[in-house]
Design an enzyme around this catalytic site. Structure first.
Site, PDB file in Angstrom:
ATOM      1  N   THR A  90       0.859  -1.189   0.000  1.00  0.00           N
ATOM      2  CA  THR A  90       0.000   0.000   0.000  1.00  0.00           C
ATOM      3  C   THR A  90       0.888   1.228   0.000  1.00  0.00           C
ATOM      4  O   THR A  90       1.999   1.196   0.524  1.00  0.00           O
ATOM      5  CB  THR A  90      -0.867   0.047   1.270  1.00  0.00           C
ATOM      6  OG1 THR A  90       0.015   0.011   2.384  1.00  0.00           O
ATOM      7  CG2 THR A  90      -1.821  -1.101   1.321  1.00  0.00           C
TER       8      THR A  90
ATOM      9  N   GLU B 220      -5.917  -2.878  -1.305  1.00  0.00           N
ATOM     10  CA  GLU B 220      -6.490  -3.977  -0.527  1.00  0.00           C
ATOM     11  C   GLU B 220      -7.729  -4.595  -1.174  1.00  0.00           C
ATOM     12  O   GLU B 220      -8.184  -5.661  -0.763  1.00  0.00           O
ATOM     13  CB  GLU B 220      -6.886  -3.476   0.881  1.00  0.00           C
ATOM     14  CG  GLU B 220      -5.728  -3.111   1.780  1.00  0.00           C
ATOM     15  CD  GLU B 220      -5.245  -1.674   1.600  1.00  0.00           C
ATOM     16  OE1 GLU B 220      -5.421  -1.106   0.498  1.00  0.00           O
ATOM     17  OE2 GLU B 220      -4.685  -1.121   2.563  1.00  0.00           O
TER      18      GLU B 220
ATOM     19  N   LYS C 145     -13.040  18.383  11.114  1.00  0.00           N
ATOM     20  CA  LYS C 145     -14.083  18.422  12.142  1.00  0.00           C
ATOM     21  C   LYS C 145     -14.198  19.846  12.669  1.00  0.00           C
ATOM     22  O   LYS C 145     -13.338  20.322  13.405  1.00  0.00           O
ATOM     23  CB  LYS C 145     -13.779  17.443  13.266  1.00  0.00           C
ATOM     24  CG  LYS C 145     -15.021  17.075  14.039  1.00  0.00           C
ATOM     25  CD  LYS C 145     -14.848  15.798  14.823  1.00  0.00           C
ATOM     26  CE  LYS C 145     -16.214  15.279  15.256  1.00  0.00           C
ATOM     27  NZ  LYS C 145     -16.126  14.071  16.059  1.00  0.00           N
TER      28      LYS C 145
END
Ligand code: AMP
Length: 546
Positions: free
Chosen positions: A183, A326, A437
């Site tokens: 990855t 993945e 956020k």
């Protein structure tokens, strides 16, 4: 009661023998520094058989890792098949990784040999004394004028000296490892994903389904996506199964090089990340691309504006796909369906900008990261996208990561956050770690980027979180303006105002020359965050979170 059907392994030898037997007349074209080379699949198949013997002669162990450090070429395709069909494991090394990462990955995978394109020797040679497990380097001469280090072997000489393997390749256990990819790992060390024969064969079939790229024997396919990036999205094996012609771009990955190949060889299907298509956009109208029917695009969100620009210039929008190393990588695809027929072209463009519906055999669910509850497909609730299926990883090589990315009931936690409609058409909002956020509410940076990139003067935009005393985090837009255009931060905010919630409006707009990219062409927000880490917004924000 058990079914009474034959239990034949799903394994890559079938893909090879099918291509060899039925499609020997099909062409493999590779662009090189010294011109184009063309071979037939029949000639290629003989070379695969010779290579199988070479791997034995080199002493590669029965399940040894065979590293490749190569561009997209017909020779790379020889390795793609000879290594797994003889029980070895193909390990495609990403040529754009940093040296330390390459040393780590090749060592972790215990690569025994590495096949390297001559033009890439300068990247590999300085690392050679650190690659302790590698016993042989084999140079594939791609015409580059680069000296060959002493002791490195010549691919053509080895093939010429080898007798072709003259039997039928057999892999008895379909769960045998076929290939591995690491990855790109934005945090921590890269982790190895190990594909099996079964997962690879099943995944390859996805490029043949009608609601996907629908590869057929009539196609001419040019994979721009590197063969070291999640097996070029399964296209090489898909092409062999379908019996297409294949055009390999080799080292010339410039927009000019690619568009020339597309035109000259009347390519019908191509695939790559948005960056490459963005670069080609200004060239489209100067070329005859009338043969093209599919431009597969993924790896990052496909901006609606980019897809629409293609539709306007050459008559076909992009085929948007989502996935990750993945997931082999194809997990969802966004082709409009019959229930979209009544929509306007503009509305259909919104559908195509979605990541799409899970492809057959893949299951997707949305899970609220806080409560762990599965979310409804109501296009409102968002959650982490979790995936399960026969070509989705169940763990990393050597148990790295300790299972944190897998749920107790065996699903992959993708780290992507999205929502989806009642037909399961996913709209990806963000990566969990890139979400902003603000005042306790999430702001999706990917969504915001897409809106900014719809501005006619904007080439690219990336949105990151910057610290805010009042709201904890607020969005900062990093914008690349199209060549020859000028635009102000106020104009960007004005453009966004009717398009997003007021509290999503970025607190600041920074103009940058280009968005930094990772080794596989994705926006590197980590680099941007490092650059703008201590960003201070002048004055209090005027955008109140809800
Ligand atoms: P990699 O394993 O390097 O291919 O990276 C996989 C990640 O790329 C995914 O988890 C997504 O965050 C991102 N990605 C891939 N395809 C898309 C897409 N179509 N839209 C948005 N993000 C994508």
């Amino acid at each position: 009661m058990l079914g009474l059907m034959q239990d034949r392994p799903l394994a890559l030898p079938h893909v090879f023998h099918r291509a060899e037997q039925y499609f020997g007349h099909k062409r493999l074209i590779t662009a090189t520094a010294t011109g184009e080379t063309t071979t037939t699949l029949a000639e290629w198949a003989v070379r695969v058989r010779r290579l199988a013997t070479v791997l034995d002669t080199l002493g590669v162990s029965a399940d040894g890792r065979v590293g490749t450090f190569c561009w997209n070429t017909a020779r790379h395709l020889e390795l793609y098949v000879a290594a797994p069909c003889t029980g070895r494991v193909l390990h495609t090394l990403n040529i754009r990784l940093f040296p330390e990462q390459l040393v780590y990955i090749a060592g972790h995978a215990e690569d025994e040999v590495v096949f390297v394109d001559r033009s890439l020797i300068p990247l590999l040679e300085p690392l050679a004394d650190k690659l302790a497990t590698v016993r042989h380097y084999i140079v594939i001469d791609d015409g580059a004028d680069v000296p060959i280090p002493e002791g490195w072997l010549d691919y053509e000489e080895l093939l010429a000296a080898a007798d072709p393997f003259d039997g039928t390749f057999v892999i008895e256990d379909e769960n045998t490892a076929a290939a591995m990819c690491y990855t790109s790992g934005t945090t921590g060390n890269p982790k190895g994903v190990v594909y099996s024969h079964r997962s690879t064969v099943l995944h390859s079939l996805i490029s043949l389904v009608a609601d996907g790229a629908a590869l057929s024997e009539r196609d001419v396919v040019l994979p721009v996506v590197p063969m070291f990036h999640a097996n070029a999205w399964g296209l090489p094996y898909g092409c062999l199964l379908a019996g297409t012609d294949i055009v390999f771009p080799g080292p010339n990955m410039t927009p000019q090089g690619i568009v020339g190949l597309l035109e000259r060889h009347r390519v019908t299907v191509t695939g790559g990340v948005p960056t490459i298509w963005m670069g080609m956009l200004p060239l489209l109208r100067e070329h005859d691309l009338s043969a093209l029917r599919v431009v597969l695009c993924g790896g990052s969100a496909v901006p609606r504006s980019l897809s629409e620009a293609y539709r306007e210039a050459i008559g076909i929008p992009m085929l948007h796909a989502w996935g990750m190393t993945e997931t082999s990588p194809i997990a969802t695809m966004s082709t409009p369906r019959s229930h979209h027929d009544a929509l306007t072209e503009d509305e259909r463009a919104d559908i195509r900008a979605r990541q799409g519906q899970a492809v057959p055999l893949v299951d997707i669910r949305l899970v609220d990261p806080d409560s762990g509850e599965t979310q409804p497909w109501d296009d409102v609730a968002t959650g982490e996208i979790q995936a399960a299926g026969p070509w989705i990883a169940k763990e990393y090589y050597r148990g790295e990561g300790g299972g944190a990315q897998f749920t107790e009931d065996g699903w992959l936690r993708t780290g992507d956050v999205g929502t989806g409609d009642r037909y399961g058409f996913v709209r990806l909002v963000d990566r969990t770690k890139d979400l902003i956020k603000s005042g306790g509410e999430w702001i999706g940076s990917v969504e915001l980027e897409n809106e900014i990139m719809a501005h006619p003067k904007v080439a690219e935009a990336a949105v990151i979180a910057i610290p805010s005393e009042k709201w904890v985090e607020r969005p900062l837009a990093c914008v690349v303006v199209k060549p020859g255009e000028t635009v102000t931060g106020e104009e960007i905010i004005e453009f966004l105002t009717p398009r997003v919630a007021k509290w999503w409006l970025p607190d600041a707009v920074e103009f940058i020359d280009e968005v930094p990219k990772t080794s596989v062409g994705k926006f590197s927000k980590k680099t941007l965050r490092e650059k703008f880490g201590g960003y201070q917004v002048a004055g209090p924000t005027s955008h109140e979170p809800a």
